[in-house]
Design a protein around this motif. Structure first.
Motif, PDB file in Angstrom:
ATOM      1  N   CYS A 140      -2.438  -6.269  -6.403  1.00 20.30           N
ATOM      2  CA  CYS A 140      -2.365  -7.346  -5.419  1.00 20.30           C
ATOM      3  C   CYS A 140      -2.249  -8.727  -6.070  1.00 20.30           C
ATOM      4  CB  CYS A 140      -3.574  -7.293  -4.486  1.00 20.30           C
ATOM      5  SG  CYS A 140      -3.599  -5.816  -3.439  1.00 20.30           S
ATOM      6  N   VAL A 153      -4.999  -5.681   3.715  1.00 26.96           N
ATOM      7  CA  VAL A 153      -6.022  -5.580   2.679  1.00 26.96           C
ATOM      8  C   VAL A 153      -6.742  -6.923   2.569  1.00 26.96           C
ATOM      9  CG1 VAL A 153      -6.446  -5.229   0.219  1.00 26.96           C
ATOM     10  CG2 VAL A 153      -4.751  -3.830   1.405  1.00 26.96           C
ATOM     11  N   CYS A 186       0.117  -6.475  -0.045  1.00 30.75           N
ATOM     12  CA  CYS A 186      -1.287  -6.196   0.271  1.00 30.75           C
ATOM     13  C   CYS A 186      -1.676  -6.829   1.608  1.00 30.75           C
ATOM     14  CB  CYS A 186      -2.182  -6.703  -0.856  1.00 30.75           C
ATOM     15  SG  CYS A 186      -1.878  -5.862  -2.436  1.00 30.75           S
ATOM     16  N   PHE A 198      -5.533  -0.411  -3.680  1.00 33.24           N
ATOM     17  CA  PHE A 198      -5.111  -1.800  -3.829  1.00 33.24           C
ATOM     18  C   PHE A 198      -6.046  -2.458  -4.839  1.00 33.24           C
ATOM     19  CE2 PHE A 198      -3.729  -0.351   0.292  1.00 33.24           C
ATOM     20  CZ  PHE A 198      -2.459  -0.886   0.438  1.00 33.24           C
TER      21      PHE A 198
END
Length: 256
Positions: free
Chosen positions: A89, A101, A96, A56
């Motif tokens: 992201c 995340v 995400c 990510f």
């Protein structure tokens, strides 16, 4: 809107696009770009047969930009063994967030089901990530010795057999991945260097070495190419009972 503000906005768009382009050139990179539209197809669909690594990133984040080149190299080095993927992201914030995340960059490993996704907590290094993710790669090989090798070769007589002679302590991840790719097409066995009788029987004194045995041929074929996934895959694919598509897996019907 003043001219100065307009110029500032335009420059911001340009720099954002340049930063995004600096992460990956998806025309040449082996990194697979993910979005909400293809996430299930590219991650969840493959969780019955291949381990995925997902980074990510943010195209606006310096750490992401700095690591992108090494991550792209990881994708090239582990092609066929691991699926190396990424999400921006900045562009897909909701995805995400859905994947929990909270910091950038974050790397997650998606093993075969039913194992849950694992957050990678180690050093942001391509080699370290590869080592961590590789432990989740399952194999369908058989460890061979002088007591079971004849049965291994005779079983399913018409199916080609592949022997890997190795001086490693464990089955290499490359061979584990190949055994999954050729499941039901070939049988792959591993001979460790400590099996002196088998090494002598097949005249193997240097490691690693790969032999292909076909029932209608008097002698094994020796793989003489580069010891990387794709060259070995291509060599084996020529002799597989059924041609395996895609540089890695049989079609869904055959592999189910």
């Amino acid at each position: 809107m003043s001219k100065a503000i307009l110029i500032t906005l335009l420059l911001g768009i340009v720099f954002s696009q340049q930063s995004m382009a600096a992460l990956f050139d998806y025309k040449t990179s082996e990194v697979i770009s993910l979005s909400p539209k293809n996430f299930d197809d590219q991650i969840n669909k493959y969780r019955n047969k291949q381990v995925s690594v997902l980074a990510f990133f943010k195209s606006s984040d310096d750490k992401s930009v700095d690591f992108a080149s090494e991550y792209s190299q990881l994708a090239a080095d582990m092609k066929g063994i691991l699926r190396i993927t990424s999400v921006d992201c900045d562009e897909y914030a909701a995805l995400c967030e859905k994947e929990s995340v909270t910091e950038i960059p974050t790397v997650k490993i998606y093993p075969l089901l039913p194992a849950p996704a694992q957050k990678y907590e180690g050093e942001l290094s391509g080699k370290k990530i590869a080592g961590y993710a590789s432990q989740f790669v399952e194999g369908k090989t058989m460890n061979l010795n002088s007591l079971n090798v004849d049965e291994f070769i005779k079983e399913e007589h018409s199916m080609p057999k592949v022997l890997l002679f190795t001086n490693k302590k464990k089955v290499p991840v490359l061979f584990r991945a190949l055994s999954t790719a050729f499941d039901k097409k070939m049988k792959l066995g591993v001979v460790f260097s400590s099996e002196d009788d088998l090494c002598r029987r097949y005249n193997v004194s240097e490691f690693p070495k790969i032999l292909l045995i076909k029932s209608h041929e008097p002698k094994p074929r020796i793989f003489k190419g580069e010891l990387k996934y794709q060259p070995i895959f291509d060599f084996l694919n020529i002799h597989a009972e059924t041609f395996v598509t895609g540089g890695g897996y049989a079609d869904e019907e055959d592999s189910s």
